[in-house]
Design a protein around this motif. Structure first.
Motif, short mmCIF file in Angstrom:
data_model
loop_
_atom_site.label_atom_id
_atom_site.label_comp_id
_atom_site.label_asym_id
_atom_site.label_seq_id
_atom_site.Cartn_x
_atom_site.Cartn_y
_atom_site.Cartn_z
N GLU A 3 0.74 -1.23 0.08
CA GLU A 3 -0.11 0.06 -0.26
C GLU A 3 0.67 1.32 -0.04
OE1 GLU A 3 -2.81 -0.20 3.16
OE2 GLU A 3 -3.88 -1.92 2.31
N THR A 4 2.12 1.17 -0.28
CA THR A 4 2.89 2.25 -0.41
C THR A 4 2.47 3.15 -1.57
OG1 THR A 4 4.93 0.90 0.44
CG2 THR A 4 5.45 3.01 -0.67
N PRO A 5 2.38 4.55 -1.39
CA PRO A 5 1.99 5.07 -2.44
C PRO A 5 3.00 5.32 -3.66
CG PRO A 5 2.67 6.58 -0.56
CD PRO A 5 2.82 5.17 -0.19
N ILE A 6 2.44 5.52 -4.77
CA ILE A 6 3.31 5.69 -5.94
C ILE A 6 3.99 7.07 -6.00
CG2 ILE A 6 3.38 5.07 -8.40
CD1 ILE A 6 2.70 2.63 -6.74
N SER A 7 5.18 7.16 -6.32
CA SER A 7 6.02 8.53 -6.76
C SER A 7 6.01 8.92 -7.98
CB SER A 7 7.18 8.32 -5.77
OG SER A 7 7.20 8.19 -4.27
#
Length: 234
Positions: A3-7
């Motif tokens: 669930e790490t946000p996309i950079s």
């Protein structure tokens, strides 16, 4: 589940026909903070067509080494970027690999959307085997060109090359000399555009055709791999 946000989003853009943009690509381009573009003028035309107003920043082969570190720092502060090339999928014979590597090394997330890539339709409509193939991109312009071609002489998989219009004849002649004039190939140009053309035949036939037909537009050259049967080179 991650669930790490996309950079960083890699967003494919049409290779010709503007209708080939995906709904998801439009959604991402509208959502990001900044769009990195190989040529801001070219991408600006597409964004205007899509009615998308977002900050555009130049990111190309001549500035990518200097720009990557600064962009990663901005991503660490929470900015979200989309990378587009002039046409097709970023990093496929276009800038992108270096930035992706640096973003991942920094522990940030990258996501590539599916979408247009010129070599796929060229391969599929060539009529040559497409179960196994090798993508070579652009051949070296000068140094290493002959060596690269010679390294492909024994290749049994279908070979895909990108080529410019003014070097097409030279490439066809060099391939004919190395592979033999009877090797089959297909030249695709202006894919998805109004004047799309796919010319199929032996290397000898293609050389003859392009001696009297002008070459315009972006070109994908698909060449049959070496068959088990011995090929004549005369």
């Amino acid at each position: 589940m991650n669930e790490t946000p996309i950079s960083l989003y890699l967003v494919p853009t049409p290779i010709g026909n503007l209708k080939d943009i995906t709904l998801r690509a439009i959604e991402i381009l509208k959502a990001v903070d900044v769009i990195l573009a190989e040529d801001t003028r070219t991408s600006g035309i597409l964004l205007k067509h899509l009615e998308i107003s977002k900050p555009l920043q130049s990111y190309h082969i001549f500035n990518e080494h200097k720009a990557a570190e600064k962009l990663v720092e901005r991503m660490k502060r929470g900015e979200i970027f989309a990378l587009v090339s002039d046409a097709g999928t970023p990093a496929i014979s276009d800038p992108g690999f270096l930035l992706v590597r640096e973003v991942l090394a920094a522990g940030l997330e990258v996501q590539c959307l599916p979408g247009p890539t010129a070599f796929v339709p060229a391969l599929v409509n060539s009529g040559l085997p497409n179960d196994r193939f090798v993508f070579e991109g652009f051949l070296p312009h000068k140094k290493g060109r002959k060596t690269r071609i010679e390294s492909l002489v024994e290749e049994t998989r279908t070979i895909i090359l990108y080529e410019s219009t003014h070097r097409l004849m030279k490439t066809l002649e060099q391939l004919s000399e190395a592979f033999g004039p009877s090797r089959h190939a297909c030249v695709s140009r202006e894919l998805t555009k109004l004047h799309e053309e796919n010319v199929r035949g032996t290397l000898a036939e293609l050389i003859e055709y392009y001696q009297t037909h002008p070459q315009k537009g972006e070109i994908v050259l698909v060449v049959a791999g070496k068959s088990e049967k011995r090929e004549a080179k005369e």
